[in-house]
Design a protein around this motif. Structure first.
Motif, PDB file in Angstrom:
ATOM      1  N   PHE A  37      46.243  34.777  39.708  1.00  0.00           N
ATOM      2  CA  PHE A  37      45.367  34.159  38.708  1.00  0.00           C
ATOM      3  C   PHE A  37      44.036  33.849  39.379  1.00  0.00           C
ATOM      4  O   PHE A  37      43.933  33.861  40.598  1.00  0.00           O
ATOM      5  N   ARG A  38      43.036  33.556  38.573  1.00  0.00           N
ATOM      6  CA  ARG A  38      41.763  33.127  39.129  1.00  0.00           C
ATOM      7  C   ARG A  38      41.141  32.069  38.228  1.00  0.00           C
ATOM      8  O   ARG A  38      41.465  31.985  37.038  1.00  0.00           O
ATOM      9  N   THR A  39      40.265  31.291  38.818  1.00  0.00           N
ATOM     10  CA  THR A  39      39.616  30.242  38.055  1.00  0.00           C
ATOM     11  C   THR A  39      38.191  30.040  38.546  1.00  0.00           C
ATOM     12  O   THR A  39      37.881  30.248  39.720  1.00  0.00           O
ATOM     13  N   GLU A  46      42.809  31.972  34.729  1.00  0.00           N
ATOM     14  CA  GLU A  46      42.871  33.269  34.050  1.00  0.00           C
ATOM     15  C   GLU A  46      43.869  34.189  34.742  1.00  0.00           C
ATOM     16  O   GLU A  46      43.839  34.346  35.971  1.00  0.00           O
ATOM     17  N   PHE A  47      44.705  34.816  33.968  1.00  0.00           N
ATOM     18  CA  PHE A  47      45.659  35.797  34.506  1.00  0.00           C
ATOM     19  C   PHE A  47      44.917  37.021  35.009  1.00  0.00           C
ATOM     20  O   PHE A  47      43.987  37.506  34.360  1.00  0.00           O
ATOM     21  N   VAL A  48      45.352  37.533  36.168  1.00  0.00           N
ATOM     22  CA  VAL A  48      44.765  38.740  36.749  1.00  0.00           C
ATOM     23  C   VAL A  48      45.778  39.884  36.762  1.00  0.00           C
ATOM     24  O   VAL A  48      45.579  40.905  36.121  1.00  0.00           O
ATOM     25  N   MET A  49      46.848  39.715  37.516  1.00  0.00           N
ATOM     26  CA  MET A  49      47.870  40.759  37.628  1.00  0.00           C
ATOM     27  C   MET A  49      49.204  40.128  37.962  1.00  0.00           C
ATOM     28  O   MET A  49      49.262  39.017  38.489  1.00  0.00           O
ATOM     29  N   ALA A  50      50.282  40.876  37.682  1.00  0.00           N
ATOM     30  CA  ALA A  50      51.621  40.394  38.023  1.00  0.00           C
ATOM     31  C   ALA A  50      52.567  41.559  38.248  1.00  0.00           C
ATOM     32  O   ALA A  50      52.350  42.654  37.712  1.00  0.00           O
ATOM     33  N   ILE A  51      53.566  41.293  39.055  1.00  0.00           N
ATOM     34  CA  ILE A  51      54.703  42.193  39.204  1.00  0.00           C
ATOM     35  C   ILE A  51      55.944  41.372  38.862  1.00  0.00           C
ATOM     36  O   ILE A  51      56.264  40.399  39.542  1.00  0.00           O
ATOM     37  N   ARG A  52      56.594  41.772  37.786  1.00  0.00           N
ATOM     38  CA  ARG A  52      57.793  41.051  37.375  1.00  0.00           C
ATOM     39  C   ARG A  52      58.977  41.414  38.251  1.00  0.00           C
ATOM     40  O   ARG A  52      59.052  42.509  38.806  1.00  0.00           O
ATOM     41  N   TRP A  53      59.922  40.511  38.320  1.00  0.00           N
ATOM     42  CA  TRP A  53      61.113  40.709  39.135  1.00  0.00           C
ATOM     43  C   TRP A  53      61.894  41.917  38.674  1.00  0.00           C
ATOM     44  O   TRP A  53      62.580  42.574  39.459  1.00  0.00           O
ATOM     45  N   SER A  54      61.817  42.208  37.383  1.00  0.00           N
ATOM     46  CA  SER A  54      62.641  43.249  36.790  1.00  0.00           C
ATOM     47  C   SER A  54      61.942  44.604  36.696  1.00  0.00           C
ATOM     48  O   SER A  54      62.561  45.573  36.257  1.00  0.00           O
ATOM     49  N   SER A  60      48.145  44.321  34.393  1.00  0.00           N
ATOM     50  CA  SER A  60      46.925  43.559  34.665  1.00  0.00           C
ATOM     51  C   SER A  60      46.236  43.144  33.383  1.00  0.00           C
ATOM     52  O   SER A  60      46.519  43.648  32.297  1.00  0.00           O
ATOM     53  N   SER A  61      45.304  42.240  33.551  1.00  0.00           N
ATOM     54  CA  SER A  61      44.443  41.878  32.437  1.00  0.00           C
ATOM     55  C   SER A  61      43.448  43.004  32.180  1.00  0.00           C
ATOM     56  O   SER A  61      43.181  43.836  33.059  1.00  0.00           O
ATOM     57  N   LEU A  62      42.894  43.034  31.009  1.00  0.00           N
ATOM     58  CA  LEU A  62      41.910  44.059  30.672  1.00  0.00           C
ATOM     59  C   LEU A  62      40.672  43.941  31.548  1.00  0.00           C
ATOM     60  O   LEU A  62      40.025  44.935  31.864  1.00  0.00           O
ATOM     61  N   ALA A  63      40.377  42.727  31.993  1.00  0.00           N
ATOM     62  CA  ALA A  63      39.155  42.503  32.761  1.00  0.00           C
ATOM     63  C   ALA A  63      39.160  43.220  34.100  1.00  0.00           C
ATOM     64  O   ALA A  63      38.094  43.539  34.637  1.00  0.00           O
ATOM     65  N   VAL A  64      40.340  43.476  34.654  1.00  0.00           N
ATOM     66  CA  VAL A  64      40.408  44.072  35.993  1.00  0.00           C
ATOM     67  C   VAL A  64      41.089  45.426  36.003  1.00  0.00           C
ATOM     68  O   VAL A  64      41.167  46.070  37.053  1.00  0.00           O
ATOM     69  N   ARG A  65      41.579  45.855  34.860  1.00  0.00           N
ATOM     70  CA  ARG A  65      42.325  47.108  34.805  1.00  0.00           C
ATOM     71  C   ARG A  65      41.445  48.273  35.273  1.00  0.00           C
ATOM     72  O   ARG A  65      40.309  48.425  34.856  1.00  0.00           O
ATOM     73  N   GLY A  66      42.043  49.080  36.144  1.00  0.00           N
ATOM     74  CA  GLY A  66      41.316  50.214  36.689  1.00  0.00           C
ATOM     75  C   GLY A  66      40.533  49.899  37.952  1.00  0.00           C
ATOM     76  O   GLY A  66      40.093  50.799  38.655  1.00  0.00           O
ATOM     77  N   ARG A  67      40.360  48.605  38.270  1.00  0.00           N
ATOM     78  CA  ARG A  67      39.621  48.205  39.469  1.00  0.00           C
ATOM     79  C   ARG A  67      40.506  47.486  40.473  1.00  0.00           C
ATOM     80  O   ARG A  67      40.295  47.605  41.679  1.00  0.00           O
ATOM     81  N   PHE A  68      41.486  46.732  40.002  1.00  0.00           N
ATOM     82  CA  PHE A  68      42.359  45.956  40.874  1.00  0.00           C
ATOM     83  C   PHE A  68      43.742  46.591  40.903  1.00  0.00           C
ATOM     84  O   PHE A  68      44.219  47.156  39.901  1.00  0.00           O
ATOM     85  N   THR A  69      44.386  46.454  42.045  1.00  0.00           N
ATOM     86  CA  THR A  69      45.753  46.932  42.214  1.00  0.00           C
ATOM     87  C   THR A  69      46.558  45.850  42.918  1.00  0.00           C
ATOM     88  O   THR A  69      46.063  45.216  43.860  1.00  0.00           O
ATOM     89  N   THR A 108      54.525  35.923  31.045  1.00  0.00           N
ATOM     90  CA  THR A 108      54.085  36.287  32.391  1.00  0.00           C
ATOM     91  C   THR A 108      52.616  35.962  32.619  1.00  0.00           C
ATOM     92  O   THR A 108      52.217  35.617  33.724  1.00  0.00           O
ATOM     93  N   MET A 109      51.816  36.021  31.581  1.00  0.00           N
ATOM     94  CA  MET A 109      50.372  35.818  31.729  1.00  0.00           C
ATOM     95  C   MET A 109      49.960  34.355  31.566  1.00  0.00           C
ATOM     96  O   MET A 109      48.765  34.041  31.637  1.00  0.00           O
ATOM     97  N   LEU A 110      50.916  33.465  31.374  1.00  0.00           N
ATOM     98  CA  LEU A 110      50.593  32.051  31.159  1.00  0.00           C
ATOM     99  C   LEU A 110      50.712  31.253  32.451  1.00  0.00           C
ATOM    100  O   LEU A 110      51.775  31.249  33.085  1.00  0.00           O
ATOM    101  N   PRO A 111      49.682  30.538  32.858  1.00  0.00           N
ATOM    102  CA  PRO A 111      49.769  29.726  34.085  1.00  0.00           C
ATOM    103  C   PRO A 111      50.905  28.705  34.028  1.00  0.00           C
ATOM    104  O   PRO A 111      51.516  28.413  35.052  1.00  0.00           O
ATOM    105  N   SER A 112      51.190  28.195  32.845  1.00  0.00           N
ATOM    106  CA  SER A 112      52.230  27.169  32.714  1.00  0.00           C
ATOM    107  C   SER A 112      53.620  27.697  33.022  1.00  0.00           C
ATOM    108  O   SER A 112      54.550  26.909  33.239  1.00  0.00           O
ATOM    109  N   THR A 113      53.790  29.009  33.073  1.00  0.00           N
ATOM    110  CA  THR A 113      55.090  29.603  33.393  1.00  0.00           C
ATOM    111  C   THR A 113      55.469  29.377  34.843  1.00  0.00           C
ATOM    112  O   THR A 113      56.634  29.281  35.178  1.00  0.00           O
ATOM    113  N   TYR A 114      54.475  29.274  35.717  1.00  0.00           N
ATOM    114  CA  TYR A 114      54.691  29.324  37.157  1.00  0.00           C
ATOM    115  C   TYR A 114      54.821  27.940  37.773  1.00  0.00           C
ATOM    116  O   TYR A 114      53.956  27.078  37.571  1.00  0.00           O
ATOM    117  N   ALA A 115      55.882  27.777  38.550  1.00  0.00           N
ATOM    118  CA  ALA A 115      56.118  26.504  39.219  1.00  0.00           C
ATOM    119  C   ALA A 115      55.509  26.456  40.606  1.00  0.00           C
ATOM    120  O   ALA A 115      55.265  25.371  41.136  1.00  0.00           O
TER     121      ALA A 115
END
Length: 127
Positions: A37-39, A46-54, A60-69, A108-115
């Motif tokens: 995430f970034r702020t 703001e959500f940036v990217m994630a890799i789910r356990w499954s 990624s978010s649309l803002a970084v798609r194609g530029r971030f990995t 997955t894209m919600l900051p409140s999900t993450y502990a």
């Protein structure tokens, strides 16, 4: 005990690249979703990217798609955020986050999900 430590931030010029690292202790990638995430001042995290356990492929978010990995390395228990073609809009504090499996994909894209959160690393992109 979960501990996330980010590194790799810094100041770069527009169009350049940076690679952020997140060393994760107390986390197993097979059981945890890892995210970036970034702020910026005055804005919500703001959500940036994630890799789910499954699922091995990041999304990624649309803002970084194609530029971030985003990648993960099981041997070092670390995740990485490769940021290319950086622009001033990418200036932010970047945070690594982790959450054990058990939540719906749409959360997955919600900051409140993450502990679990790292301390953040600053990225400044100047023209």
């Amino acid at each position: 005990q979960v501990q996330l430590v980010e590194s790799g931030g810094g100041s770069v010029e527009v169009g350049h690249s940076l690679r952020l690292s997140c060393a994760a202790q107390g986390v197993t990638f097979s059981n945890h979703t890892m995210a970036w995430f970034r702020t910026t001042p005055g804005k919500e995290r703001e959500f940036v990217m994630a890799i789910r356990w499954s699922h091995p492929d990041p999304f990624s978010s649309l803002a970084v798609r194609g530029r971030f990995t985003m990648t993960k390395d099981d041997a070092s228990n670390s995740v990485y955020l490769q940021m290319n073609n950086l622009g001033p809009e990418d200036t932010a504090v970047y945070y690594c986050a982790a959450q054990r499996k058990g939540f719906v994909p749409t959360a997955t894209m919600l900051p409140s999900t993450y502990a679990f959160w790292g301390q953040g690393t600053q990225v400044i992109v100047s023209s």
